[in-house]
Design an enzyme around this catalytic site. Structure first.
Site, PDB file in Angstrom:
ATOM      1  N   ASP A 150       0.803  -1.220   0.000  1.00 58.69           N
ATOM      2  CA  ASP A 150       0.000   0.000   0.000  1.00 58.69           C
ATOM      3  C   ASP A 150       0.839   1.275   0.000  1.00 58.69           C
ATOM      4  OD1 ASP A 150       0.896  -0.517   2.582  1.00 58.69           O
ATOM      5  OD2 ASP A 150      -1.091  -0.890   3.398  1.00 58.69           O
TER       6      ASP A 150
ATOM      7  N   ASN B  63      -7.404  -3.746  14.649  1.00 57.08           N
ATOM      8  CA  ASN B  63      -8.766  -4.196  14.303  1.00 57.08           C
ATOM      9  C   ASN B  63      -8.698  -5.312  13.260  1.00 57.08           C
ATOM     10  OD1 ASN B  63      -7.971  -2.862  12.024  1.00 57.08           O
ATOM     11  ND2 ASN B  63      -9.595  -1.316  12.065  1.00 57.08           N
TER      12      ASN B  63
ATOM     13  N   HIS C 223      -7.008  -5.363  10.522  1.00 55.79           N
ATOM     14  CA  HIS C 223      -6.869  -5.001   9.113  1.00 55.79           C
ATOM     15  C   HIS C 223      -5.561  -5.565   8.548  1.00 55.79           C
ATOM     16  CE1 HIS C 223      -4.865  -1.014  10.498  1.00 55.79           C
ATOM     17  NE2 HIS C 223      -3.915  -1.712   9.899  1.00 55.79           N
TER      18      HIS C 223
ATOM     19  N   GLU D 212      -9.763  -2.393   5.861  1.00 57.64           N
ATOM     20  CA  GLU D 212     -10.344  -2.218   7.188  1.00 57.64           C
ATOM     21  C   GLU D 212     -11.599  -3.087   7.302  1.00 57.64           C
ATOM     22  OE1 GLU D 212      -8.942  -0.444   9.475  1.00 57.64           O
ATOM     23  OE2 GLU D 212      -7.554   0.827   8.363  1.00 57.64           O
TER      24      GLU D 212
HETATM   25  C1  F6R Z   1       1.514  -1.771   6.210  1.00 61.99           C
HETATM   26  C2  F6R Z   1       0.112  -2.177   6.287  1.00 61.99           C
HETATM   27  C3  F6R Z   1      -0.657  -2.233   7.582  1.00 61.99           C
HETATM   28  C4  F6R Z   1       0.168  -2.610   8.805  1.00 61.99           C
HETATM   29  C5  F6R Z   1      -0.690  -2.603  10.051  1.00 61.99           C
HETATM   30  C6  F6R Z   1       0.108  -2.874  11.314  1.00 61.99           C
HETATM   31  O1  F6R Z   1       1.978  -1.791   4.875  1.00 61.99           O
HETATM   32  O2  F6R Z   1      -0.446  -2.461   5.274  1.00 61.99           O
HETATM   33  O3  F6R Z   1      -1.717  -3.142   7.428  1.00 61.99           O
HETATM   34  O4  F6R Z   1       0.749  -3.861   8.617  1.00 61.99           O
HETATM   35  O5  F6R Z   1      -1.343  -1.369  10.198  1.00 61.99           O
HETATM   36  O6  F6R Z   1       0.943  -1.771  11.550  1.00 61.99           O
HETATM   37  P1  F6R Z   1       2.099  -1.830  12.622  1.00 61.99           P
HETATM   38  O7  F6R Z   1       3.055  -2.879  12.170  1.00 61.99           O
HETATM   39  O8  F6R Z   1       2.735  -0.460  12.589  1.00 61.99           O
HETATM   40  O9  F6R Z   1       1.457  -2.169  13.930  1.00 61.99           O
END
Ligand code: F6R
Length: 245
Positions: free
Chosen positions: A68, A137, A139, A144
């Site tokens: 992303d 959550n 995701h 989401e």
């Molecule tokens: C990152 C992404 C997100 C993260 C997720 C966890 O490219 O797509 O889904 O993997 O938000 O974030 P952290 O690792 O910062 O807790």
């Protein structure tokens, strides 16, 4: 099929995840890796860089596709995922930068960017190994909780809570991007293998629901139960709500 690997803490998780990626690279030096940003994989990337510096890994034939990117962010902005990948991995190993792909946040034409990116990932038949983090959550990518699993790469409206959480990284709340481009759940599920790194107590509920709960778009990570080859490397804190095996 989910294989759950239990680790002590973030460092232990990062070493084990890096070893799995290293094995992939050794077995297939021309692997296509799917990569993630965020705090979860930073330690994994550090270990991969150390293995490269020790002469144990060669990235020269590796290519990559990131999950992303913010829409409307410049690649030189230190909050862009493009910048993150260079800073945490690409600048420190012998990967061919032309073979690394991050959705282009500078392309404001969302339909054009998403269609092009999706077509590129589909053309290679899905990545060989997709690395994922998981949100609190559940995701994955920017997918989401919602009523339907998004299939393909798409443009996402960031929630107020995400904008609020991210504003500390930007000069002001107005500078926080309002949208992002993200691989869809369908894109992620095309990966031949998936590796998820999960650390910390704040992820415990998401991890439990993803592994043991019903498969539902309200828990995006739960779709992983339908993938044939998923390895989750999680630390004790993240596993605290999972049954002991
Ligand atoms: C990152 C992404 C997100 C993260 C997720 C966890 O490219 O797509 O889904 O993997 O938000 O974030 P952290 O690792 O910062 O807790």
């Amino acid at each position: 099929m989910i294989k759950l690997i239990r680790t002590r803490d973030y460092d232990d998780m990062s070493r084990k995840a890096a070893n799995i990626i290293a094995a992939q690279i050794v077995l297939n030096p021309a692997s296509v890796l799917g990569l993630a940003t965020g705090s979860s994989p930073v330690g994994t990337y550090k270990n991969l860089v150390a293995m490269y510096e020790a002469g144990d890994l060669d990235f020269s034939q590796i290519s990559s596709y990131n999950l992303d990117e913010y829409r409307g962010i410049s690649r030189s902005n230190d909050q862009s995922y493009y910048y993150f990948m260079n800073e945490n991995l690409f600048d420190h190993v012998n990967i061919n930068k032309d073979a690394t792909h991050v959705p282009n946040g500078e392309n404001l034409d969302a339909e054009n960017e998403c269609t092009t990116y999706e077509a590129a990932v589909r053309a290679i038949g899905g990545v060989d190994l997709q690395l994922l983090g998981m949100g609190r959550n559940a995701h994955i990518g920017f997918n989401e909780p919602c009523d339907e699993f998004p299939k393909a790469t798409h443009c996402v409206d960031l929630t107020e809570s995400t904008i609020e959480a991210n504003k500390r990284f930007f000069a002001s709340a107005d500078d926080v991007p309002r949208q992002a481009y993200s691989m869809g759940i369908g894109t992620i599920m095309c990966a031949k293998k998936i590796l998820v790194v999960v650390s910390g107590e704040d992820k415990a509920e998401a991890l439990k629901n993803s592994v043991y709960g019903p498969v539902t778009p309200q828990v995006p990570g739960s779709i992983l139960q339908f993938h044939p080859d998923v390895t989750i490397v999680a630390d004790e804190a993240a596993l605290s709500l999972c049954p002991a095996e």
